[in-house]
Design an enzyme around this catalytic site. Sequence first.
Site, PDB file in Angstrom:
ATOM      1  N   HIS A  16       3.778  10.720  -0.159  1.00 26.58           N
ATOM      2  CA  HIS A  16       3.358  12.106   0.060  1.00 26.58           C
ATOM      3  C   HIS A  16       4.607  12.939   0.273  1.00 26.58           C
ATOM      4  CE1 HIS A  16      -0.916  11.296   0.345  1.00 26.58           C
ATOM      5  NE2 HIS A  16      -0.673  10.296   1.162  1.00 26.58           N
ATOM      6  N   ASP A  23       0.848  -1.205   0.000  1.00 26.90           N
ATOM      7  CA  ASP A  23       0.000   0.000   0.000  1.00 26.90           C
ATOM      8  C   ASP A  23       0.881   1.251   0.000  1.00 26.90           C
ATOM      9  OD1 ASP A  23      -2.230   1.590  -0.127  1.00 26.90           O
ATOM     10  OD2 ASP A  23      -2.998   1.099   1.864  1.00 26.90           O
TER      11      ASP A  23
HETATM   12 ZN   LIG Z   1      -7.146   1.497   0.620  1.00 26.45          ZN
HETATM   13 ZN   LIG Z   2      -4.193   1.880  -1.157  1.00 29.30          ZN
END
Ligand SMILES: [Zn+2]
Ligand SMILES: [Zn+2]
Length: 434
Positions: free
Chosen positions: A308, A304
């Site tokens: 940023h 994931d």
């Molecule tokens: Zn998600």
């Molecule tokens: Zn994600």
Amino acid sequence: MNLVIKGGRVVDPANGVDKVLDVYLSDGKIAALGNVPSNPDHTIDATGLVVVPGLVDMHVHLREPGNEEEETIASGAESASAGGITSCACMPNTEPAIDNEAAAEFVILQSRRAGRSNVFPIGAVTKGRKGQQLAEMGGLVRGGAVAFSDDGDPVANAELLRRALLYAKMFDKPVINHCENKELAERGVMNAGMVSMILGLPGMSSASEEIMVARDLALAEITGGSLHIAHVSTAGSVELIRTAKARGIRVSCEAAPHHFTLTDKCVETFDPNYKVNPPLRTAADVEAIKEGLADGTIDAIASDHAPHTQEEKDVEFSFAPFGIIGMETLLPLTYTELVLPGVISLSRCVELVSTNPAKILRLSKGTLSPGADADITIIDTQTQWEIDVSKFRSKSRNCPFHGCKVHGRVGYTIVSGKVVFDADVESATWETFP
Ligand SMILES: [Zn+2]
Ligand SMILES: [Zn+2]
């Protein structure tokens, strides 16, 4: 061009292999295990190292198009290579969203241009990820999409998800849902529990995830579609999926390394690098995720990876965006947290990071079978080292693991028979090989 990897411990669960073997790569494919030519063009000495099918990270965010200051497909592919990941699948929550054939083709084109690890697009479930109308799923498949998801957001409308599961089934593709009931999770910035109460921060309950997991399992059952649940983070979700699998429902799921290494207590530091969605949960949830990874309930480990910029993350915890980067820490965290203490075997680890995600995405990868793509990761499991975010190839630095001492360092990453990362060289390229 051909290449022999000599003397490494080859771990390939797809073929039940775990022994010291030479591996022969020719014309971008695995040519043979064991039986190698005496005069190859190139040789890599893998004595004392572990040789596995290249890692497949089925859940990353690469921010191109729209937010190239955080990550591009090229910098993401470079970060993947450094993490031993030979293929990754990127989520469509870009600006604009990857919701049509041309947008999917663009990802494939940029991936080829980058010439590092493969990047495969995941197409949006709904147009513009707005949750109103289904995207043109057939066009997305033609453009190269390997799955569908509105990740970043859930598919909140159950009827839309039901239809998406039915359509995706015609193309034999999985639908990946980010399970979060937005009404329940509203305004939450961390796990709802004792720690959020003490810190006075609004919480996101376990139920906000589990309610949607339960709903999606029911939809998978009535459609017979292929459902994949992203980033499972609670003990309740693990149990729901375990029961569903036992009943024969077609479902797979993944866990992210931060959900089996960190708990909500980390948020006491107020460091925005501990702000993720789903949030870091309790120690009991971490234990349940580990059990799920060990007993086969959880099929894959995915990062994931959510880049940023420093400016975005450098604000008060409540205002910071969710997400941390993870491709360059996926393998060491998995190895150190799960393999070293004996939670899972090395072979099970390879299943979770390579064999299974390749299967879920229907890629001809994740195996060292002769004829398969010559995507290989060579790992040093012996030496302890320290994670240093300043050395990352990603454009972003939002990672809470800086300074952690870990095992499981990537030595070489090989894509289609070519070395795209060599830990001893600042930046290996196809041209400078070997
Ligand atoms: Zn998600
Ligand atoms: Zn994600």
